[in-house]
Design a protein around this motif. Sequence first.
Motif, mmCIF file in Angstrom:
data_model
loop_
_atom_site.group_PDB
_atom_site.id
_atom_site.type_symbol
_atom_site.label_atom_id
_atom_site.label_comp_id
_atom_site.label_asym_id
_atom_site.label_seq_id
_atom_site.Cartn_x
_atom_site.Cartn_y
_atom_site.Cartn_z
ATOM 1 N N PRO A 166 0.823 -1.218 0.000
ATOM 2 C CA PRO A 166 0.000 0.000 0.000
ATOM 3 C C PRO A 166 0.857 1.269 0.000
ATOM 4 O O PRO A 166 1.933 1.295 0.582
ATOM 5 N N SER A 175 -4.539 10.676 6.997
ATOM 6 C CA SER A 175 -3.881 9.895 5.960
ATOM 7 C C SER A 175 -2.393 10.226 5.913
ATOM 8 O O SER A 175 -2.017 11.397 5.988
ATOM 9 N N GLU A 188 -0.532 4.318 0.895
ATOM 10 C CA GLU A 188 -1.114 5.274 1.827
ATOM 11 C C GLU A 188 -1.872 4.516 2.908
ATOM 12 O O GLU A 188 -2.501 3.499 2.617
ATOM 13 N N GLU A 189 -1.787 4.992 4.150
ATOM 14 C CA GLU A 189 -2.580 4.402 5.232
ATOM 15 C C GLU A 189 -2.947 5.489 6.227
ATOM 16 O O GLU A 189 -2.617 6.663 6.012
ATOM 17 N N THR A 190 -3.614 5.117 7.314
ATOM 18 C CA THR A 190 -4.043 6.118 8.299
ATOM 19 C C THR A 190 -3.275 5.951 9.599
ATOM 20 O O THR A 190 -2.797 4.864 9.920
ATOM 21 N N THR A 191 -3.152 7.041 10.321
ATOM 22 C CA THR A 191 -2.577 7.003 11.659
ATOM 23 C C THR A 191 -3.462 7.826 12.589
ATOM 24 O O THR A 191 -4.219 8.693 12.131
ATOM 25 N N ALA A 238 -7.695 5.403 3.857
ATOM 26 C CA ALA A 238 -6.788 6.557 3.890
ATOM 27 C C ALA A 238 -7.356 7.707 3.037
ATOM 28 O O ALA A 238 -7.248 8.875 3.408
ATOM 29 N N LYS A 287 -4.828 -4.296 0.495
ATOM 30 C CA LYS A 287 -4.166 -3.046 0.074
ATOM 31 C C LYS A 287 -5.204 -1.999 -0.330
ATOM 32 O O LYS A 287 -5.139 -0.844 0.093
ATOM 33 N N ARG A 293 6.086 -0.701 3.473
ATOM 34 C CA ARG A 293 5.326 -1.205 2.321
ATOM 35 C C ARG A 293 5.679 -2.667 2.045
ATOM 36 O O ARG A 293 4.803 -3.493 1.822
ATOM 37 N N LEU A 346 -7.036 -0.584 2.725
ATOM 38 C CA LEU A 346 -6.212 0.401 3.444
ATOM 39 C C LEU A 346 -6.205 1.733 2.716
ATOM 40 O O LEU A 346 -6.342 2.789 3.330
ATOM 41 N N GLU A 347 -6.010 1.684 1.400
ATOM 42 C CA GLU A 347 -5.927 2.928 0.624
ATOM 43 C C GLU A 347 -7.282 3.640 0.560
ATOM 44 O O GLU A 347 -7.330 4.878 0.535
ATOM 45 N N VAL A 369 3.145 5.799 3.219
ATOM 46 C CA VAL A 369 3.775 4.644 3.864
ATOM 47 C C VAL A 369 5.253 4.607 3.473
ATOM 48 O O VAL A 369 5.593 4.766 2.300
#
Length: 198
Positions: free
Chosen positions: A115, A132, A117-120, A194, A187, A140, A190-191, A135
Amino acid sequence: MPESELRTLSGEKILLFGKWDLSEVKVRDRSLEQYICLRPTLAPHSEGRHEKARFMKARVCIVERLINHIMRPGRNAGKKMLATNIVKRALQIVELKTGQNPIQVLVWAIENASPREETTRVIYGGILYYISVDVAPQRRVDLALRFICEGARNAAFNNPKPIEECLADEIVAAAYGDPSSYALRRKEELERIALAAR
Protein backbone atom coordinates in the motif's frame (compact mmCIF):
# COMPACT_ATOMS: atom_id res chain seq x y z
CA MET A 1 33.43 -7.54 -7.22
CA PRO A 2 29.70 -6.83 -7.76
CA GLU A 3 27.27 -9.07 -5.84
CA SER A 4 25.75 -10.37 -9.09
CA GLU A 5 29.13 -11.89 -10.03
CA LEU A 6 29.60 -13.82 -6.77
CA ARG A 7 30.38 -17.49 -7.36
CA THR A 8 30.83 -20.68 -5.33
CA LEU A 9 34.32 -22.07 -4.63
CA SER A 10 33.98 -24.34 -7.68
CA GLY A 11 33.29 -21.28 -9.86
CA GLU A 12 29.58 -21.93 -10.40
CA LYS A 13 26.89 -19.27 -10.18
CA ILE A 14 25.11 -19.00 -6.81
CA LEU A 15 21.50 -20.13 -7.27
CA LEU A 16 18.79 -19.97 -4.60
CA PHE A 17 18.03 -23.57 -3.51
CA GLY A 18 20.37 -24.57 -6.36
CA LYS A 19 17.61 -23.66 -8.90
CA TRP A 20 16.84 -19.96 -9.31
CA ASP A 21 19.12 -17.09 -10.27
CA LEU A 22 18.52 -13.94 -8.20
CA SER A 23 20.79 -11.77 -10.36
CA GLU A 24 18.29 -11.75 -13.25
CA VAL A 25 15.40 -10.49 -11.08
CA LYS A 26 14.46 -6.82 -11.61
CA VAL A 27 12.52 -4.51 -9.29
CA ARG A 28 10.23 -2.15 -11.25
CA ASP A 29 9.26 0.09 -8.30
CA ARG A 30 12.24 2.40 -7.69
CA SER A 31 11.13 3.24 -4.14
CA LEU A 32 11.23 -0.45 -3.10
CA GLU A 33 14.50 -1.28 -4.89
CA GLN A 34 16.62 -0.60 -1.81
CA TYR A 35 14.41 -2.70 0.48
CA ILE A 36 13.97 -5.85 -1.63
CA CYS A 37 17.29 -7.67 -1.12
CA LEU A 38 18.27 -9.92 -4.02
CA ARG A 39 21.82 -10.78 -2.92
CA PRO A 40 22.82 -14.22 -4.29
CA THR A 41 22.50 -16.92 -1.64
CA LEU A 42 22.37 -20.73 -1.66
CA ALA A 43 20.05 -21.14 1.32
CA PRO A 44 17.95 -18.28 2.71
CA HIS A 45 18.98 -18.55 6.36
CA SER A 46 20.84 -15.64 7.99
CA GLU A 47 20.42 -17.00 11.58
CA GLY A 48 18.98 -13.71 12.83
CA ARG A 49 22.16 -11.66 12.35
CA HIS A 50 20.02 -8.66 11.40
CA GLU A 51 17.96 -8.74 14.59
CA LYS A 52 20.00 -6.41 16.82
CA ALA A 53 20.58 -3.56 14.34
CA ARG A 54 17.80 -1.23 13.30
CA PHE A 55 16.63 -1.42 9.65
CA MET A 56 19.00 -4.33 8.93
CA LYS A 57 16.10 -6.50 7.76
CA ALA A 58 16.40 -4.65 4.45
CA ARG A 59 19.67 -6.59 3.94
CA VAL A 60 17.97 -9.99 4.42
CA CYS A 61 17.07 -11.96 1.27
CA ILE A 62 13.43 -11.35 0.33
CA VAL A 63 12.74 -15.11 0.21
CA GLU A 64 13.99 -15.48 3.80
CA ARG A 65 11.70 -12.65 4.88
CA LEU A 66 8.77 -14.51 3.29
CA ILE A 67 9.85 -17.68 5.15
CA ASN A 68 9.98 -15.74 8.44
CA HIS A 69 6.43 -14.45 7.86
CA ILE A 70 5.16 -17.99 7.11
CA MET A 71 6.79 -19.20 10.35
CA ARG A 72 5.19 -16.64 12.64
CA PRO A 73 1.90 -17.52 14.34
CA GLY A 74 0.75 -20.51 16.36
CA ARG A 75 1.62 -23.98 15.14
CA ASN A 76 4.43 -22.95 12.79
CA ALA A 77 6.24 -20.71 15.30
CA GLY A 78 9.97 -21.42 15.35
CA LYS A 79 9.85 -24.18 12.72
CA LYS A 80 12.13 -22.61 10.13
CA MET A 81 12.84 -25.81 8.22
CA LEU A 82 9.12 -26.49 7.81
CA ALA A 83 8.52 -22.91 6.62
CA THR A 84 11.51 -23.13 4.23
CA ASN A 85 10.10 -26.31 2.67
CA ILE A 86 6.65 -24.71 2.32
CA VAL A 87 8.11 -21.68 0.50
CA LYS A 88 10.41 -23.83 -1.66
CA ARG A 89 7.50 -26.02 -2.83
CA ALA A 90 5.33 -22.92 -3.37
CA LEU A 91 8.05 -21.38 -5.59
CA GLN A 92 8.22 -24.61 -7.60
CA ILE A 93 4.44 -24.45 -8.12
CA VAL A 94 4.71 -20.77 -9.16
CA GLU A 95 7.36 -21.72 -11.71
CA LEU A 96 5.14 -24.49 -13.12
CA LYS A 97 2.10 -22.17 -13.34
CA THR A 98 3.78 -19.12 -14.86
CA GLY A 99 6.90 -20.43 -16.63
CA GLN A 100 8.78 -17.44 -15.13
CA ASN A 101 11.49 -17.17 -12.49
CA PRO A 102 9.36 -17.52 -9.30
CA ILE A 103 11.47 -14.93 -7.44
CA GLN A 104 10.58 -12.39 -10.16
CA VAL A 105 6.89 -13.28 -9.73
CA LEU A 106 7.27 -12.84 -5.94
CA VAL A 107 8.82 -9.38 -6.45
CA TRP A 108 5.92 -8.39 -8.74
CA ALA A 109 3.47 -9.61 -6.07
CA ILE A 110 5.20 -7.50 -3.39
CA GLU A 111 5.17 -4.43 -5.65
CA ASN A 112 1.45 -4.84 -6.40
CA ALA A 113 0.39 -5.67 -2.81
CA SER A 114 2.30 -2.88 -1.05
CA PRO A 115 0.00 0.00 0.00
CA ARG A 116 1.11 3.57 -0.74
CA GLU A 117 -1.11 5.27 1.83
CA GLU A 118 -2.58 4.40 5.23
CA THR A 119 -4.04 6.12 8.30
CA THR A 120 -2.58 7.00 11.66
CA ARG A 121 -4.21 8.24 14.86
CA VAL A 122 -3.60 11.78 16.12
CA ILE A 123 -4.98 13.07 19.45
CA TYR A 124 -5.52 16.82 19.35
CA GLY A 125 -7.35 18.62 22.14
CA GLY A 126 -8.58 15.39 23.66
CA ILE A 127 -10.19 14.31 20.39
CA LEU A 128 -8.93 11.38 18.31
CA TYR A 129 -8.49 11.98 14.57
CA TYR A 130 -7.46 9.59 11.82
CA ILE A 131 -5.26 11.23 9.21
CA SER A 132 -3.88 9.89 5.96
CA VAL A 133 -0.09 9.39 5.71
CA ASP A 134 2.30 8.07 3.09
CA VAL A 135 3.77 4.64 3.86
CA ALA A 136 7.56 4.29 4.21
CA PRO A 137 9.10 1.92 1.62
CA GLN A 138 10.30 -0.60 4.21
CA ARG A 139 6.85 -0.76 5.79
CA ARG A 140 5.33 -1.21 2.32
CA VAL A 141 7.42 -4.37 1.85
CA ASP A 142 6.56 -5.58 5.38
CA LEU A 143 2.82 -5.10 4.82
CA ALA A 144 2.90 -6.78 1.40
CA LEU A 145 4.65 -9.86 2.82
CA ARG A 146 2.20 -9.94 5.74
CA PHE A 147 -0.85 -9.73 3.44
CA ILE A 148 0.47 -12.47 1.12
CA CYS A 149 1.10 -14.84 4.05
CA GLU A 150 -2.24 -14.02 5.71
CA GLY A 151 -4.03 -14.75 2.44
CA ALA A 152 -2.29 -18.12 2.09
CA ARG A 153 -2.97 -19.03 5.73
CA ASN A 154 -6.67 -18.10 5.48
CA ALA A 155 -7.08 -20.06 2.23
CA ALA A 156 -5.45 -23.18 3.72
CA PHE A 157 -7.45 -23.09 6.98
CA ASN A 158 -10.11 -25.86 7.14
CA ASN A 159 -9.29 -26.74 3.55
CA PRO A 160 -7.83 -29.96 2.12
CA LYS A 161 -5.65 -27.84 -0.18
CA PRO A 162 -2.09 -27.64 1.28
CA ILE A 163 -0.59 -24.30 2.26
CA GLU A 164 2.09 -24.58 -0.46
CA GLU A 165 -0.58 -24.42 -3.17
CA CYS A 166 -2.45 -21.64 -1.36
CA LEU A 167 0.77 -19.59 -1.06
CA ALA A 168 1.59 -20.16 -4.75
CA ASP A 169 -1.95 -19.13 -5.78
CA GLU A 170 -1.74 -15.98 -3.63
CA ILE A 171 1.67 -14.99 -5.06
CA VAL A 172 0.51 -15.51 -8.66
CA ALA A 173 -2.81 -13.69 -8.07
CA ALA A 174 -1.05 -10.71 -6.44
CA ALA A 175 1.64 -10.59 -9.14
CA TYR A 176 -0.82 -10.50 -12.03
CA GLY A 177 -3.39 -8.19 -10.38
CA ASP A 178 -6.14 -10.81 -9.97
CA PRO A 179 -9.02 -9.30 -7.92
CA SER A 180 -9.42 -12.62 -6.04
CA SER A 181 -6.08 -11.95 -4.27
CA TYR A 182 -6.42 -11.38 -0.52
CA ALA A 183 -3.29 -9.16 -0.51
CA LEU A 184 -4.68 -6.83 -3.18
CA ARG A 185 -8.04 -6.60 -1.41
CA ARG A 186 -6.32 -5.64 1.88
CA LYS A 187 -4.17 -3.05 0.07
CA GLU A 188 -7.21 -1.47 -1.61
CA GLU A 189 -9.10 -1.44 1.70
CA LEU A 190 -6.21 0.40 3.44
CA GLU A 191 -5.93 2.93 0.62
CA ARG A 192 -9.71 3.47 0.53
CA ILE A 193 -9.78 4.20 4.30
CA ALA A 194 -6.79 6.56 3.89
CA LEU A 195 -8.54 8.38 1.02
CA ALA A 196 -11.61 8.94 3.23
CA ALA A 197 -9.38 10.29 6.05
CA ARG A 198 -7.64 12.93 3.90
